[in-house]
Scaffold this motif. Sequence first.
Motif, PDB file in Angstrom:
ATOM      1  N   SER A 282      43.594  51.510  28.520  1.00  0.00           N
ATOM      2  CA  SER A 282      44.488  50.602  29.240  1.00  0.00           C
ATOM      3  C   SER A 282      45.729  51.324  29.755  1.00  0.00           C
ATOM      4  CB  SER A 282      44.890  49.432  28.340  1.00  0.00           C
ATOM      5  OG  SER A 282      45.547  49.887  27.175  1.00  0.00           O
ATOM      6  N   THR A 283      46.232  52.281  28.987  1.00  0.00           N
ATOM      7  CA  THR A 283      47.406  53.045  29.421  1.00  0.00           C
ATOM      8  C   THR A 283      47.084  53.950  30.599  1.00  0.00           C
ATOM      9  OG1 THR A 283      48.380  53.043  27.213  1.00  0.00           O
ATOM     10  CG2 THR A 283      49.117  54.775  28.720  1.00  0.00           C
TER      11      THR A 283
ATOM     12  N   SER B 229      47.826  62.864  24.431  1.00  0.00           N
ATOM     13  CA  SER B 229      48.251  61.721  23.627  1.00  0.00           C
ATOM     14  C   SER B 229      48.583  60.533  24.523  1.00  0.00           C
ATOM     15  CB  SER B 229      49.484  62.088  22.802  1.00  0.00           C
ATOM     16  OG  SER B 229      50.597  62.320  23.666  1.00  0.00           O
ATOM     17  N   LEU B 230      48.797  59.387  23.908  1.00  0.00           N
ATOM     18  CA  LEU B 230      49.122  58.164  24.648  1.00  0.00           C
ATOM     19  C   LEU B 230      50.389  58.339  25.505  1.00  0.00           C
ATOM     20  CD1 LEU B 230      47.528  55.503  24.664  1.00  0.00           C
ATOM     21  CD2 LEU B 230      49.231  54.569  23.099  1.00  0.00           C
TER      22      LEU B 230
ATOM     23  N   MET C  79      39.651  46.683  23.843  1.00  0.00           N
ATOM     24  CA  MET C  79      39.836  47.844  24.717  1.00  0.00           C
ATOM     25  C   MET C  79      40.751  48.861  24.041  1.00  0.00           C
ATOM     26  SD  MET C  79      41.736  48.114  28.408  1.00  0.00           S
ATOM     27  CE  MET C  79      41.167  46.479  28.886  1.00  0.00           C
ATOM     28  N   LEU C  80      40.428  50.133  24.163  1.00  0.00           N
ATOM     29  CA  LEU C  80      41.251  51.182  23.596  1.00  0.00           C
ATOM     30  C   LEU C  80      42.599  51.269  24.320  1.00  0.00           C
ATOM     31  CD1 LEU C  80      38.572  54.027  23.297  1.00  0.00           C
ATOM     32  CD2 LEU C  80      39.501  52.641  21.428  1.00  0.00           C
ATOM     33  N   SER C  81      43.654  51.503  23.554  1.00  0.00           N
ATOM     34  CA  SER C  81      44.984  51.629  24.156  1.00  0.00           C
ATOM     35  C   SER C  81      45.040  52.797  25.133  1.00  0.00           C
ATOM     36  CB  SER C  81      46.038  51.824  23.067  1.00  0.00           C
ATOM     37  OG  SER C  81      46.135  50.678  22.248  1.00  0.00           O
ATOM     38  N   SER C  82      44.297  53.868  24.845  1.00  0.00           N
ATOM     39  CA  SER C  82      44.290  55.021  25.742  1.00  0.00           C
ATOM     40  C   SER C  82      43.712  54.652  27.102  1.00  0.00           C
ATOM     41  CB  SER C  82      43.503  56.176  25.125  1.00  0.00           C
ATOM     42  OG  SER C  82      42.154  55.806  24.894  1.00  0.00           O
TER      43      SER C  82
ATOM     44  N   THR D 127      39.891  57.797  21.957  1.00  0.00           N
ATOM     45  CA  THR D 127      40.294  57.050  20.777  1.00  0.00           C
ATOM     46  C   THR D 127      41.418  56.109  21.176  1.00  0.00           C
ATOM     47  OG1 THR D 127      41.998  58.627  20.082  1.00  0.00           O
ATOM     48  CG2 THR D 127      39.722  59.061  19.362  1.00  0.00           C
ATOM     49  N   ASP D 128      41.934  55.351  20.238  1.00  0.00           N
ATOM     50  CA  ASP D 128      43.006  54.421  20.568  1.00  0.00           C
ATOM     51  C   ASP D 128      44.293  55.145  20.946  1.00  0.00           C
ATOM     52  OD1 ASP D 128      43.396  51.599  20.817  1.00  0.00           O
ATOM     53  OD2 ASP D 128      44.827  51.701  19.153  1.00  0.00           O
ATOM     54  N   SER D 129      44.459  56.375  20.476  1.00  0.00           N
ATOM     55  CA  SER D 129      45.730  57.073  20.672  1.00  0.00           C
ATOM     56  C   SER D 129      45.645  58.320  21.548  1.00  0.00           C
ATOM     57  CB  SER D 129      46.318  57.481  19.316  1.00  0.00           C
ATOM     58  OG  SER D 129      45.418  58.331  18.626  1.00  0.00           O
TER      59      SER D 129
END
Length: 305
Positions: free
Chosen positions: A6-7, A256-257, A1-4, A244-246
């Motif tokens: 989940s955040t 951004s994250l 899962m992308l960090s973006s 994206t992940d960030s």
Amino acid sequence: MLSSVSTFLSAIVDYAGFFPPAQLSLKAAMANYAQYHASPDAWMLGRFVLPASHLEEFIALLPTFPLAQWPLSIVISQDFEPVLSRVQSLAAHNPAIALQALEFPPLTATEITALDLLPQVETFFEIPLDQDLTPYLDVLHHQGASAKIRTGGITAAAFPSAVQLYEFIFACAQAQVSFKATAGLHHPIPGEYPLTYEPESEVTTMPGFLNVALASALVYWQKITSEAGLSLLQEQSADQFLLTDSAISWNQHQLSLPELAIARKQIFRSFGSCSFVEPIAGLQAMQLLSKPEPQTRQELSSKKI
């Protein structure tokens, strides 16, 4: 899962299976919540939404479920002060209850001011969209409370227009008041969906929770114009969202994250949904979440359990 992902979407769904259109029995709704809490999708699960009038029934059913603690958002619809006192007392004497939020129906600004809010419990007041938002939001800001917007229902007329939705988001950001949404946000992006689960249900255009959350974050960070914000709320193409992940972006408007995390705390808190399966399935269809084994993707629908 992308960090973006989940955040931005962590604990975003307050499960309200007891409410329409699912309108499950309390036991069935509790069984679903306990199941979701034990699933790989639990990271996206927020509070269990419960009417104050059914709190005693809820407490009586607690021993039948393995979940040790239930994060609750209690909906108080009448007799506010006596019910508030009773809710506080019952929660204080039951370790299985984590009273995290209270939700109130539309009240006047004067009535909101008169209430004694509970410390360390997030409080949401539903705001009527057909009235001037400013006096309501001024009071909420002063009280340290949050707003609540109704984003749908079981009739087409219950859904706000994109203009109403954007004006509400913008007003909350201007007043520095966070909010939650309730109803109508079962799907990540807008589209034509049935109003109920009945076979011949009327179909209407519903907003998307990804659009609402992203528009709220961009408005909060002052990264989008009113015209673009309206377009985002109506965006039905999943291809227009770049994750994206960030970061997450739409039409070159990027967050951004850290910005995503702050926006979830400061502007768009969560949305109430009588289905947890549909939001997850929608994200899977967008390939933002992986699909689990078939037997884990179930949702009780019986009203008699």
